[in-house]
Design an enzyme around this catalytic site. Structure first.
Site, PDB file in Angstrom:
ATOM      1  N   ASP A 106       0.817  -1.210   0.000  1.00  0.00           N
ATOM      2  CA  ASP A 106       0.000   0.000   0.000  1.00  0.00           C
ATOM      3  C   ASP A 106       0.854   1.266   0.000  1.00  0.00           C
ATOM      4  O   ASP A 106       2.073   1.221   0.156  1.00  0.00           O
ATOM      5  CB  ASP A 106      -1.037  -0.013   1.136  1.00  0.00           C
ATOM      6  CG  ASP A 106      -0.425   0.026   2.520  1.00  0.00           C
ATOM      7  OD1 ASP A 106       0.496   0.826   2.743  1.00  0.00           O
ATOM      8  OD2 ASP A 106      -0.884  -0.728   3.399  1.00  0.00           O
ATOM      9  N   TYR A 107       0.194   2.392  -0.168  1.00  0.00           N
ATOM     10  CA  TYR A 107       0.848   3.687  -0.368  1.00  0.00           C
ATOM     11  C   TYR A 107       1.892   3.998   0.704  1.00  0.00           C
ATOM     12  O   TYR A 107       2.981   4.495   0.409  1.00  0.00           O
ATOM     13  CB  TYR A 107      -0.233   4.767  -0.389  1.00  0.00           C
ATOM     14  CG  TYR A 107       0.251   6.171  -0.691  1.00  0.00           C
ATOM     15  CD1 TYR A 107       0.553   6.563  -1.985  1.00  0.00           C
ATOM     16  CD2 TYR A 107       0.375   7.114   0.334  1.00  0.00           C
ATOM     17  CE1 TYR A 107       0.976   7.850  -2.264  1.00  0.00           C
ATOM     18  CE2 TYR A 107       0.800   8.408   0.065  1.00  0.00           C
ATOM     19  CZ  TYR A 107       1.094   8.769  -1.236  1.00  0.00           C
ATOM     20  OH  TYR A 107       1.508  10.047  -1.501  1.00  0.00           O
TER      21      TYR A 107
END
Length: 245
Positions: A106-107
């Site tokens: 994820d980011y």
């Protein structure tokens, strides 16, 4: 392609267009043609001289390539982003092939990401039944008791999922700053697995990094850098997955 009949989704994946799972969805969505006719049946077999089109684009087989990327925080594990955020292909400036990531980070998560155009290899590494270990280091808020951490191996319910770690180890505790650093090993890779698992126990993740994927490590790389996998590493990763299935 080989000289024998191959499943259509396998041929698409081997071409570097996308992963095998996404190739299956493209077929079901009616976006694949064989010899100029739409095919929507999974498992359809094709010959080496068949003409295959995906979204109107003729299929051309690329030589397989394999890279290891040290994804920094603040980068999307995607090939493009409609919000203008940095994506992993922005970091792969010298890679000319149509590659895609094996799984996701994820980011706000950094660490190992395998990049390839070999859909069969990607499927082998991603599928839960092949049980390729992924090792994370997580900085969490709070200092959990041993009995609470024991739940990680039994499984923690989050939404409709049971999230597990096959192994965990406390690396550091800081009572003054009220945080703990854990090493966690997973075999599955569900969406935001570590973050959701720790949140369910009441210890939100402050920082997360994937440090190991099977036999692969980040040794020699800095955030944002990448390198090709060696033929030996590719072979070892295949063997690791196949041995576990």
């Amino acid at each position: 392609m080989t000289n024998t009949h191959e499943r259509l989704q396998k041929v698409i994946a081997q071409s570097g267009v996308t992963s095998r799972r996404k190739a299956e969805q493209l077929i079901l969505d009616g976006k694949v043609k064989v010899n100029h006719k739409v095919v929507t049946t999974l498992g359809t077999k094709v010959k080496p001289d068949d003409t295959i089109e995906v979204d109107g684009v003729p299929l051309e087989k690329e030589a397989p390539v394999y890279y290891l990327l040290y994804k920094p925080r603040g980068v999307i594990t995607s090939l493009k982003d409609d919000k203008g955020r940095k994506v992993i292909t922005d970091l792969l400036g010298e890679v000319e092939e149509r590659v895609f990531p094996v799984g996701r980070l994820d980011y706000d998560t950094s660490g190992i990401l395998v990049i390839t155009n070999d859909g069969e290899f990607a499927n082998l590494l991603m599928h839960p039944r092949y049980q390729v270990d992924k090792e994370y280091v997580a900085k969490i808020k709070g200092i959990p008791e041993k009995a609470e951490l024991a739940q990680l191996r039994k499984g923690v319910r989050s939404e409709q999922d049971i999230l597990k770690a096959v192994h965990y180890r406390i690396l550091e505790t800081d009572k003054k700053k009220n945080h703990t650093i854990l090493q966690l090993t997973l075999r599955e890779g569900k969406n935001r697995h570590v973050r959701r698992m720790m949140e369910a126990l009441g210890y939100p993740v402050l920082k997360l990094k994937r440090e190991k994927y099977g036999l692969l490590t980040l040794d020699g790389l800095r955030p944002g850098e990448y390198r090709p996998l060696t033929p030996k590493e590719v072979k070892q990763m295949r063997q690791l997955a196949e041995r576990n299935c």
